[in-house]
Design a protein around this motif. Structure first.
Motif, PDB file in Angstrom:
ATOM      1  N   ILE A 160       0.807  -1.215   0.000  1.00 47.48           N
ATOM      2  CA  ILE A 160       0.000   0.000   0.000  1.00 47.48           C
ATOM      3  C   ILE A 160       0.848   1.276   0.000  1.00 47.48           C
ATOM      4  CG2 ILE A 160      -1.927  -1.155   1.113  1.00 47.48           C
ATOM      5  CD1 ILE A 160      -1.146   0.165   3.735  1.00 47.48           C
ATOM      6  N   ASP A 161       0.243   2.336  -0.518  1.00 45.31           N
ATOM      7  CA  ASP A 161       0.831   3.677  -0.475  1.00 45.31           C
ATOM      8  C   ASP A 161       0.221   4.515   0.640  1.00 45.31           C
ATOM      9  OD1 ASP A 161       2.361   3.418  -3.041  1.00 45.31           O
ATOM     10  OD2 ASP A 161       0.341   3.223  -3.871  1.00 45.31           O
ATOM     11  N   ASP A 162      -1.088   4.359   0.842  1.00 45.25           N
ATOM     12  CA  ASP A 162      -1.827   5.143   1.827  1.00 45.25           C
ATOM     13  C   ASP A 162      -2.584   4.186   2.744  1.00 45.25           C
ATOM     14  OD1 ASP A 162      -1.141   7.634   0.500  1.00 45.25           O
ATOM     15  OD2 ASP A 162      -2.622   7.065  -1.015  1.00 45.25           O
ATOM     16  N   VAL A 163      -2.931   4.670   3.922  1.00 47.05           N
ATOM     17  CA  VAL A 163      -3.645   3.825   4.867  1.00 47.05           C
ATOM     18  C   VAL A 163      -4.789   4.604   5.513  1.00 47.05           C
ATOM     19  CG1 VAL A 163      -2.071   4.391   6.786  1.00 47.05           C
ATOM     20  CG2 VAL A 163      -3.382   2.268   6.841  1.00 47.05           C
ATOM     21  N   VAL A 164      -5.925   3.924   5.658  1.00 49.85           N
ATOM     22  CA  VAL A 164      -7.071   4.446   6.393  1.00 49.85           C
ATOM     23  C   VAL A 164      -7.375   3.433   7.486  1.00 49.85           C
ATOM     24  CG1 VAL A 164      -9.508   5.114   6.312  1.00 49.85           C
ATOM     25  CG2 VAL A 164      -8.007   5.594   4.353  1.00 49.85           C
ATOM     26  N   GLY A 184     -14.223   1.436  15.896  1.00 53.02           N
ATOM     27  CA  GLY A 184     -15.452   1.917  16.514  1.00 53.02           C
ATOM     28  C   GLY A 184     -16.314   2.712  15.571  1.00 53.02           C
ATOM     29  N   GLY A 185     -16.224   2.405  14.269  1.00 47.68           N
ATOM     30  CA  GLY A 185     -17.042   3.099  13.281  1.00 47.68           C
ATOM     31  C   GLY A 185     -16.513   4.442  12.847  1.00 47.68           C
ATOM     32  N   ARG A 186     -15.347   4.865  13.369  1.00 45.43           N
ATOM     33  CA  ARG A 186     -14.790   6.172  13.029  1.00 45.43           C
ATOM     34  C   ARG A 186     -13.387   6.034  12.468  1.00 45.43           C
ATOM     35  NH1 ARG A 186     -16.386  10.041  18.211  1.00 45.43           N
ATOM     36  NH2 ARG A 186     -18.668   9.788  18.038  1.00 45.43           N
ATOM     37  N   VAL A 187     -13.022   6.955  11.574  1.00 53.15           N
ATOM     38  CA  VAL A 187     -11.671   6.968  11.016  1.00 53.15           C
ATOM     39  C   VAL A 187     -10.713   7.515  12.069  1.00 53.15           C
ATOM     40  CG1 VAL A 187     -10.160   8.000   9.286  1.00 53.15           C
ATOM     41  CG2 VAL A 187     -12.418   7.171   8.616  1.00 53.15           C
ATOM     42  N   ARG A 188      -9.705   6.694  12.397  1.00 52.61           N
ATOM     43  CA  ARG A 188      -8.700   7.119  13.377  1.00 52.61           C
ATOM     44  C   ARG A 188      -7.466   7.699  12.702  1.00 52.61           C
ATOM     45  NH1 ARG A 188     -11.740   7.370  17.893  1.00 52.61           N
ATOM     46  NH2 ARG A 188     -13.174   5.586  17.884  1.00 52.61           N
ATOM     47  N   CYS A 189      -7.258   7.331  11.459  1.00 45.35           N
ATOM     48  CA  CYS A 189      -6.084   7.817  10.748  1.00 45.35           C
ATOM     49  C   CYS A 189      -6.319   7.666   9.258  1.00 45.35           C
ATOM     50  CB  CYS A 189      -4.852   7.008  11.172  1.00 45.35           C
ATOM     51  SG  CYS A 189      -3.374   7.355  10.197  1.00 45.35           S
ATOM     52  N   ALA A 190      -5.936   8.669   8.478  1.00 49.53           N
ATOM     53  CA  ALA A 190      -5.949   8.599   7.016  1.00 49.53           C
ATOM     54  C   ALA A 190      -4.731   9.379   6.545  1.00 49.53           C
ATOM     55  CB  ALA A 190      -7.234   9.180   6.443  1.00 49.53           C
ATOM     56  N   ALA A 191      -3.712   8.658   6.047  1.00 53.91           N
ATOM     57  CA  ALA A 191      -2.451   9.318   5.726  1.00 53.91           C
ATOM     58  C   ALA A 191      -1.629   8.441   4.801  1.00 53.91           C
ATOM     59  CB  ALA A 191      -1.661   9.595   7.009  1.00 53.91           C
ATOM     60  N   PRO A 192      -0.653   9.044   4.101  1.00 55.31           N
ATOM     61  CA  PRO A 192       0.328   8.224   3.380  1.00 55.31           C
ATOM     62  C   PRO A 192       1.076   7.342   4.372  1.00 55.31           C
ATOM     63  CG  PRO A 192       0.452  10.511   2.672  1.00 55.31           C
ATOM     64  CD  PRO A 192      -0.431  10.481   3.882  1.00 55.31           C
ATOM     65  N   LEU A 193       1.353   6.110   3.984  1.00 54.38           N
ATOM     66  CA  LEU A 193       2.020   5.185   4.897  1.00 54.38           C
ATOM     67  C   LEU A 193       3.400   5.703   5.296  1.00 54.38           C
ATOM     68  CD1 LEU A 193       1.855   2.489   6.365  1.00 54.38           C
ATOM     69  CD2 LEU A 193       2.816   1.396   4.342  1.00 54.38           C
ATOM     70  N   ALA A 194       4.125   6.285   4.341  1.00 54.12           N
ATOM     71  CA  ALA A 194       5.468   6.794   4.644  1.00 54.12           C
ATOM     72  C   ALA A 194       5.419   7.885   5.715  1.00 54.12           C
ATOM     73  CB  ALA A 194       6.128   7.327   3.375  1.00 54.12           C
ATOM     74  N   ALA A 195       4.414   8.762   5.630  1.00 54.61           N
ATOM     75  CA  ALA A 195       4.283   9.823   6.627  1.00 54.61           C
ATOM     76  C   ALA A 195       3.935   9.252   7.991  1.00 54.61           C
ATOM     77  CB  ALA A 195       3.217  10.824   6.183  1.00 54.61           C
ATOM     78  N   LEU A 196       3.109   8.203   7.990  1.00 51.78           N
ATOM     79  CA  LEU A 196       2.717   7.569   9.248  1.00 51.78           C
ATOM     80  C   LEU A 196       3.915   6.906   9.908  1.00 51.78           C
ATOM     81  CD1 LEU A 196       0.202   7.131  10.973  1.00 51.78           C
ATOM     82  CD2 LEU A 196      -0.170   4.978   9.760  1.00 51.78           C
ATOM     83  N   TYR A 197       4.738   6.252   9.126  1.00 56.05           N
ATOM     84  CA  TYR A 197       5.972   5.672   9.675  1.00 56.05           C
ATOM     85  C   TYR A 197       6.859   6.761  10.261  1.00 56.05           C
ATOM     86  CZ  TYR A 197       5.370   0.981   7.609  1.00 56.05           C
ATOM     87  OH  TYR A 197       4.941  -0.274   7.302  1.00 56.05           O
ATOM     88  N   GLY A 198       7.008   7.857   9.503  1.00 53.46           N
ATOM     89  CA  GLY A 198       7.880   8.925   9.973  1.00 53.46           C
ATOM     90  C   GLY A 198       7.381   9.578  11.249  1.00 53.46           C
ATOM     91  N   ALA A 199       6.055   9.710  11.365  1.00 56.36           N
ATOM     92  CA  ALA A 199       5.481  10.376  12.543  1.00 56.36           C
ATOM     93  C   ALA A 199       5.587   9.526  13.793  1.00 56.36           C
ATOM     94  CB  ALA A 199       4.020  10.719  12.272  1.00 56.36           C
ATOM     95  N   THR A 213      20.153   5.149  16.703  1.00 56.74           N
ATOM     96  CA  THR A 213      19.459   4.002  16.126  1.00 56.74           C
ATOM     97  C   THR A 213      18.003   4.358  15.876  1.00 56.74           C
ATOM     98  OG1 THR A 213      20.878   2.527  17.418  1.00 56.74           O
ATOM     99  CG2 THR A 213      18.903   1.557  16.425  1.00 56.74           C
ATOM    100  N   ALA A 214      17.517   4.052  14.677  1.00 59.72           N
ATOM    101  CA  ALA A 214      16.113   4.314  14.339  1.00 59.72           C
ATOM    102  C   ALA A 214      15.286   3.054  14.579  1.00 59.72           C
ATOM    103  CB  ALA A 214      16.003   4.749  12.881  1.00 59.72           C
ATOM    104  N   ASP A 215      14.172   3.230  15.240  1.00 58.08           N
ATOM    105  CA  ASP A 215      13.219   2.148  15.473  1.00 58.08           C
ATOM    106  C   ASP A 215      11.925   2.509  14.758  1.00 58.08           C
ATOM    107  OD1 ASP A 215      11.652   0.076  16.388  1.00 58.08           O
ATOM    108  OD2 ASP A 215      11.286   0.983  18.360  1.00 58.08           O
ATOM    109  N   VAL A 216      11.773   2.001  13.513  1.00 58.05           N
ATOM    110  CA  VAL A 216      10.574   2.286  12.731  1.00 58.05           C
ATOM    111  C   VAL A 216       9.521   1.228  13.054  1.00 58.05           C
ATOM    112  CG1 VAL A 216       9.609   2.557  10.426  1.00 58.05           C
ATOM    113  CG2 VAL A 216      11.939   3.326  10.901  1.00 58.05           C
ATOM    114  N   PRO A 217       8.340   1.610  13.529  1.00 50.87           N
ATOM    115  CA  PRO A 217       7.338   0.621  13.933  1.00 50.87           C
ATOM    116  C   PRO A 217       6.750  -0.100  12.720  1.00 50.87           C
ATOM    117  CG  PRO A 217       6.402   2.815  13.998  1.00 50.87           C
ATOM    118  CD  PRO A 217       7.865   2.986  13.706  1.00 50.87           C
ATOM    119  N   SER A 218       6.266  -1.286  12.959  1.00 49.72           N
ATOM    120  CA  SER A 218       5.597  -2.040  11.901  1.00 49.72           C
ATOM    121  C   SER A 218       4.192  -1.494  11.699  1.00 49.72           C
ATOM    122  CB  SER A 218       5.527  -3.522  12.272  1.00 49.72           C
ATOM    123  OG  SER A 218       4.677  -3.702  13.405  1.00 49.72           O
TER     124      SER A 218
END
Length: 291
Positions: free
Chosen positions: A194-198, A202-217, A274-279
């Motif tokens: 994927i490029d983007d993730v939604v 609980g029936g609500r959008v918790r996140c909608a962003a490019p995957l790369a930006a989400l990793y970086g954040a 050391t960078a720890d990028v989450p899965s």
């Protein structure tokens, strides 16, 4: 393009979907993630006109699904497994669906070859494995050569070779300018696609962003330097969140390159960075748990 605007579906006792807004763009693969009961499948059904929203609306190529001319040539969908009659052969199923989609018999034969079912084309679909039925479902979605694909758990039952095949097929579709919206519980595989993730919970959008930006954040840095106190102050001044663990600092909000530049400007030698990028799985579970 797929667009959802404030989609809401209320039942007598609860709201299954509550004000969902997001988009999936051409040329990109968008992952739509949610736990069981999160409202994910209900949202996909509203996109396709199979469930009527209580409020809000969804557009595909700037029209509601029911208003699309030749919808099977514009949208391909996989929402349910076992959609074929168990007594039909794979070829008979695709030929029947081709008539509905306005596609040719030759298109059906080409897709059987493309999805790896040519050798099983004359076999009853009731004897197909789950993975074979998934391949047939994907072939059915592709009959009208639609630019938009909406796929709910299309990798269920696929072996590793089948998953690689599906990944290549969807990436190629996006490279040609197609729009792909896909849900899956196989998050490690999805992260390679994927490029983007939604993320819905609980029936609500918790996140909608490019995957790369989400990793970086959400990436964390482990930094150890000569003067942890001065180094921590410098990172905070650069806008990072910093917590101390003995002589090491955990830094959130800076890239490794930026952290190195900040340390250099502060004239603090660093001994470890050391960078720890989450899965994707960890990001998903953290956001889903916040409902």
């Amino acid at each position: 393009m797929i667009q959802a605007f404030d989609l809401t579906k209320a039942y007598r006792r609860r709201r299954a979907v509550d004000g969902v807004t997001f988009s999936a763009a051409p040329g990109r693969v968008t992952g739509f993630l949610g736990l069981n009961g999160s409202g994910k499948t209900t949202t996909l059904r509203m996109l396709l006109g199979l469930t009527r929203p209580t409020s809000g609306h969804a557009l595909i190529n700037n029209r509601r699904f029911g208003d699309l001319p030749h919808p099977l040539r514009q949208v391909g969908a996989v929402l349910e497994q076992g959609i074929s009659h168990p007594g039909q052969s794979g070829r008979a199923h695709l030929v029947c669906q081709a008539i509905v989609a306005g596609a040719s018999r030759s298109r059906a034969d080409a897709l059987l070859e493309s999805v790896g079912l040519a050798d099983a084309a004359d076999q009853r679909t009731g004897d197909y494995s789950l993975g074979m039925r998934q391949r047939l479902a994907v072939a059915t979605a592709l009959l009208g050569d639609p630019p938009v694909l909406i796929l709910d758990e299309p990798a269920n039952g696929l072996d590793p070779e089948g998953i690689v095949w599906l990944r290549r097929l969807l990436r190629d579709h996006a490279r040609r300018g197609g729009t792909v919206l896909i849900s899956s519980h196989q998050l490690a595989e999805l992260a390679q696609l994927i490029d983007d993730v939604v993320i819905i919970a609980g029936g609500r959008v918790r996140c909608a962003a490019p995957l790369a930006a989400l990793y970086g954040a959400t990436a964390r840095l482990r930094v150890r330097g000569r003067d942890p106190h001065r180094l921590g102050q410098a990172f905070r001044s650069a806008g990072a969140r910093v917590t101390a663990d003995g002589h090491c600092l955990e830094v959130i909000g800076l890239s490794a390159q930026d952290a190195g530049e900040v340390a250099f400007a502060a004239r603090v030698p660093i001994y470890e960075l050391t960078a720890d990028v989450p899965s994707l799985e960890r990001i998903f579970l953290d956001l889903a748990a916040a409902q």
